[in-house]
Design an enzyme around this catalytic site. Sequence first.
Site, mmCIF file in Angstrom:
data_model
loop_
_atom_site.group_PDB
_atom_site.id
_atom_site.type_symbol
_atom_site.label_atom_id
_atom_site.label_comp_id
_atom_site.label_asym_id
_atom_site.label_seq_id
_atom_site.Cartn_x
_atom_site.Cartn_y
_atom_site.Cartn_z
ATOM 1 N N CYS A 104 0.838 -1.198 0.000
ATOM 2 C CA CYS A 104 0.000 0.000 0.000
ATOM 3 C C CYS A 104 0.886 1.267 0.000
ATOM 4 C CB CYS A 104 -0.897 -0.010 1.240
ATOM 5 S SG CYS A 104 -2.052 1.366 1.218
ATOM 6 N N CYS A 106 0.038 4.356 0.626
ATOM 7 C CA CYS A 106 -0.476 5.496 1.404
ATOM 8 C C CYS A 106 -0.071 5.441 2.873
ATOM 9 C CB CYS A 106 -1.995 5.526 1.320
ATOM 10 S SG CYS A 106 -2.594 5.268 -0.328
ATOM 11 N N CYS A 123 -1.731 -4.925 -1.344
ATOM 12 C CA CYS A 123 -3.067 -4.659 -1.886
ATOM 13 C C CYS A 123 -3.668 -5.900 -2.573
ATOM 14 C CB CYS A 123 -2.968 -3.519 -2.896
ATOM 15 S SG CYS A 123 -4.573 -2.835 -3.330
ATOM 16 N N CYS A 125 -5.285 -5.015 0.912
ATOM 17 C CA CYS A 125 -4.828 -5.234 2.290
ATOM 18 C C CYS A 125 -5.904 -5.945 3.125
ATOM 19 C CB CYS A 125 -4.474 -3.893 2.916
ATOM 20 S SG CYS A 125 -5.880 -2.765 2.962
HETATM 21 FE FE1 SF4 Z 1 -4.008 0.517 0.156
HETATM 22 FE FE2 SF4 Z 1 -5.600 -1.389 1.114
HETATM 23 FE FE3 SF4 Z 1 -6.573 0.471 -0.445
HETATM 24 FE FE4 SF4 Z 1 -4.990 -1.354 -1.483
HETATM 25 S S1 SF4 Z 1 -6.990 -1.706 -0.568
HETATM 26 S S2 SF4 Z 1 -4.868 0.820 -1.860
HETATM 27 S S3 SF4 Z 1 -3.591 -1.669 0.204
HETATM 28 S S4 SF4 Z 1 -5.704 0.777 1.598
#
Ligand code: SF4
Length: 168
Positions: A104, A106, A123, A125
């Site tokens: 991820c 972010c 991802c 996650c």
């Molecule tokens: Fe990040 Fe989880 Fe969203 Fe993927 S699903 S972008 S890992 S927060």
Amino acid sequence: MELLKVSGIIIALLLLPFTSAFAPFQNHRCTSYSTQQYKMSKDSSENNDDERAEALEKAVKAMTNFSNKYCENTGTKYCSDKSVPAVVIQGLAEHKVTLGAPLCPCRYYDDKEKEAKDGYWNCPCVPMRERRECHCMLFLTDDNAFVGEETHITEEEVKELTQTSLLG
Ligand code: SF4
């Protein structure tokens, strides 16, 4: 006497490579070697850049396809401002290239390699898989104030929108 002269000349010739008179030749040899070495390392770094650009291109494609499919499968949609999914997809692709996993993008990590191996934040996650929570705002549920209508983004949009966001 003649023999002494000849021996002197032979000794002088033997010592020539170690005298300052020989230095320009030694320097010349070093210089041309360094130039060659520099050229080789430049070529190899250009090759590395090309390989990296190619790997990144493939990863952007893979992460774009993954995101579109995941939106469909989970009933989520992209943000109404498509530069949001574009930046997140680009970040996931960069991590895929550098870490071998779409960690991820972010979050802050003390040790990215360790996190990528751990897998919790790869991802999609665990929070997304378990509770449909995407704090990157890549996959939005209908009750999100920023949700748009689209579940599809193209690689071209990802490239274009990330360039714009990086420049502006
Ligand atoms: Fe990040 Fe989880 Fe969203 Fe993927 S699903 S972008 S890992 S927060």
